[in-house]
Design an enzyme around this catalytic site. Structure first.
Site, PDB file in Angstrom:
ATOM      1  N   GLY A 127       0.763  -1.239   0.092  1.00 57.39           N
ATOM      2  CA  GLY A 127      -0.019   0.106   0.093  1.00 57.39           C
ATOM      3  C   GLY A 127       0.905   1.245  -0.041  1.00 57.39           C
ATOM      4  N   ASN A 185       1.310   3.102  -2.664  1.00 57.89           N
ATOM      5  CA  ASN A 185       0.457   4.260  -3.474  1.00 57.89           C
ATOM      6  C   ASN A 185      -0.322   4.731  -2.699  1.00 57.89           C
ATOM      7  OD1 ASN A 185       1.428   4.676  -6.406  1.00 57.89           O
ATOM      8  ND2 ASN A 185       1.742   2.584  -6.013  1.00 57.89           N
ATOM      9  N   LEU A 229      -4.676  -6.938  -7.084  1.00 59.18           N
ATOM     10  CA  LEU A 229      -4.331  -8.066  -7.771  1.00 59.18           C
ATOM     11  C   LEU A 229      -5.289  -8.951  -8.381  1.00 59.18           C
ATOM     12  CD1 LEU A 229      -0.752  -9.131  -6.205  1.00 59.18           C
ATOM     13  CD2 LEU A 229      -1.079  -7.845  -8.296  1.00 59.18           C
ATOM     14  N   ASN A 277      -6.461   2.217 -12.581  1.00 60.20           N
ATOM     15  CA  ASN A 277      -5.413   1.366 -11.890  1.00 60.20           C
ATOM     16  C   ASN A 277      -4.208   2.212 -12.658  1.00 60.20           C
ATOM     17  OD1 ASN A 277      -4.259  -0.839 -11.180  1.00 60.20           O
ATOM     18  ND2 ASN A 277      -3.967  -1.678 -13.210  1.00 60.20           N
ATOM     19  N   HIS A 287      -0.064   0.951 -13.484  1.00 61.29           N
ATOM     20  CA  HIS A 287       0.647  -0.327 -13.823  1.00 61.29           C
ATOM     21  C   HIS A 287       2.273   0.141 -14.045  1.00 61.29           C
ATOM     22  CE1 HIS A 287       1.321  -4.104 -15.442  1.00 61.29           C
ATOM     23  NE2 HIS A 287       2.036  -3.514 -16.418  1.00 61.29           N
ATOM     24  N   ASP A 307      -5.532  -4.973 -17.654  1.00 63.36           N
ATOM     25  CA  ASP A 307      -4.454  -3.999 -18.134  1.00 63.36           C
ATOM     26  C   ASP A 307      -5.124  -3.604 -19.677  1.00 63.36           C
ATOM     27  OD1 ASP A 307      -2.856  -4.096 -15.867  1.00 63.36           O
ATOM     28  OD2 ASP A 307      -1.853  -5.668 -16.561  1.00 63.36           O
ATOM     29  N   GLU A 366       5.687   6.490  -9.272  1.00 67.69           N
ATOM     30  CA  GLU A 366       4.352   6.333  -9.167  1.00 67.69           C
ATOM     31  C   GLU A 366       3.891   7.081  -7.905  1.00 67.69           C
ATOM     32  OE1 GLU A 366       3.012   2.153  -8.595  1.00 67.69           O
ATOM     33  OE2 GLU A 366       4.862   1.694  -9.662  1.00 67.69           O
TER      34      GLU A 366
HETATM   35  C1  GRF Z   1       2.731  -0.589  -7.955  1.00 70.68           C
HETATM   36  O1  GRF Z   1       3.958  -0.850  -8.462  1.00 70.68           O
HETATM   37  C2  GRF Z   1       1.670  -0.535  -8.998  1.00 70.68           C
HETATM   38  O2  GRF Z   1       2.223  -0.123 -10.066  1.00 70.68           O
HETATM   39  C3  GRF Z   1       1.075  -1.974  -9.158  1.00 70.68           C
HETATM   40  O3  GRF Z   1       1.443  -2.550  -8.059  1.00 70.68           O
HETATM   41  C4  GRF Z   1       2.203  -2.090  -7.116  1.00 70.68           C
HETATM   42  C5  GRF Z   1       1.744  -1.695  -5.863  1.00 70.68           C
HETATM   43  O4  GRF Z   1       2.771  -1.174  -4.839  1.00 70.68           O
HETATM   44  N1  GRF Z   1      -0.116  -2.163  -9.970  1.00 70.68           N
HETATM   45  P1  GRF Z   1       2.010  -0.475  -3.501  1.00 70.68           P
HETATM   46  O5  GRF Z   1       1.218  -1.806  -2.904  1.00 70.68           O
HETATM   47  O6  GRF Z   1       1.259   0.580  -3.672  1.00 70.68           O
HETATM   48  O7  GRF Z   1       3.088  -0.297  -2.745  1.00 70.68           O
END
Ligand code: GRF
Length: 204
Positions: free
Chosen positions: A17, A19, A95, A112, A114, A155, A184
């Site tokens: 988590g 992000n 996922l 989303n 990626h 995707d 990100e």
């Molecule tokens: C990120 O690299 C995102 O692009 C991908 O999954 C990862 C999630 O990382 N979809 P986090 O759980 O936010 O650290």
């Protein structure tokens, strides 16, 4: 001061988590006019759920195995989204496939992130270090981050924004993953703010 009414987000995670954390930081520092009103995880042990607890944000566990059929599962998710008046679903390392009924109801309201430049290096199995290994193995000189709408194909939804970064000759999947992740954390909140402005300009 911004006059935008904060957009009500549900953030879906499966893992650590970071992000989600970056989104909450952007909200707290005033650069993202939003509120995370719900956090969903398919995995009750996801590290990122600690962030929900620390921030007093309601959580739902979206584990398909605990539902007898897909309809019931989708209804559970839709009810939670309705109850919390969610306006935009933000997938951040989620996922699992979103049930088609949810994708239909939230058409163009699910995004989303990626960790590569879609349409390359996307699809089933392309997550985590697999993505960065594939980029290096293919001899790519650049990779990056894609933010896209979610439809029924993994995707496969329309691309909203991309940011490129260089692949260094000595990159390993791990070093590349770390650099992409840094991008990100800045890019997702920025693009979400653009979406907030777009959505609010239609509804106000
Ligand atoms: C990120 O690299 C995102 O692009 C991908 O999954 C990862 C999630 O990382 N979809 P986090 O759980 O936010 O650290």
């Amino acid at each position: 001061m911004s006059t935008i009414i904060p957009l009500r987000l549900a953030v879906f995670i499966s893992g650590r988590g970071t992000n989600l954390e970056a989104i909450l930081n952007a909200i707290n520092t005033g650069s993202l006019d939003a509120e995370v009103v719900l956090i969903a995880s398919n995995n009750a042990d996801a590290g990122g759920l600690r962030i929900a607890e620390d921030n007093d944000i309601p959580v739902i566990i979206t584990d398909r195995n605990t539902f007898s059929d897909g309809t019931e599962f989708a209804e559970y998710i839709l009810n939670a989204l309705n109850n919390h008046q969610v306006e935009l679903i933000v997938l951040a390392g989620y996922l699992r496939k979103m049930p088609p009924a949810v994708v239909r109801v939230f058409h163009n309201r699910i995004v989303n992130i990626h960790p590569a430049l879609l349409p390359k290096f996307g699809g089933k199995g392309m997550f985590g270090l697999n993505v960065h290994s594939a980029v290096i193995d293919a001899g790519e000189i650049e990779t990056g981050v894609t933010i896209h709408y979610v439809n029924e194909i993994y995707d496969g939804g329309d691309i909203i924004a991309q940011r490129k970064i260089s692949v260094m000759h000595n990159d390993t999947p791990e070093t590349l993953a770390a650099r992409v992740l840094q991008v990100e954390h800045k890019f997702y909140p920025e693009v979400l703010q653009q979406l907030v402005e777009k959505i609010r300009s239609k509804t106000e």
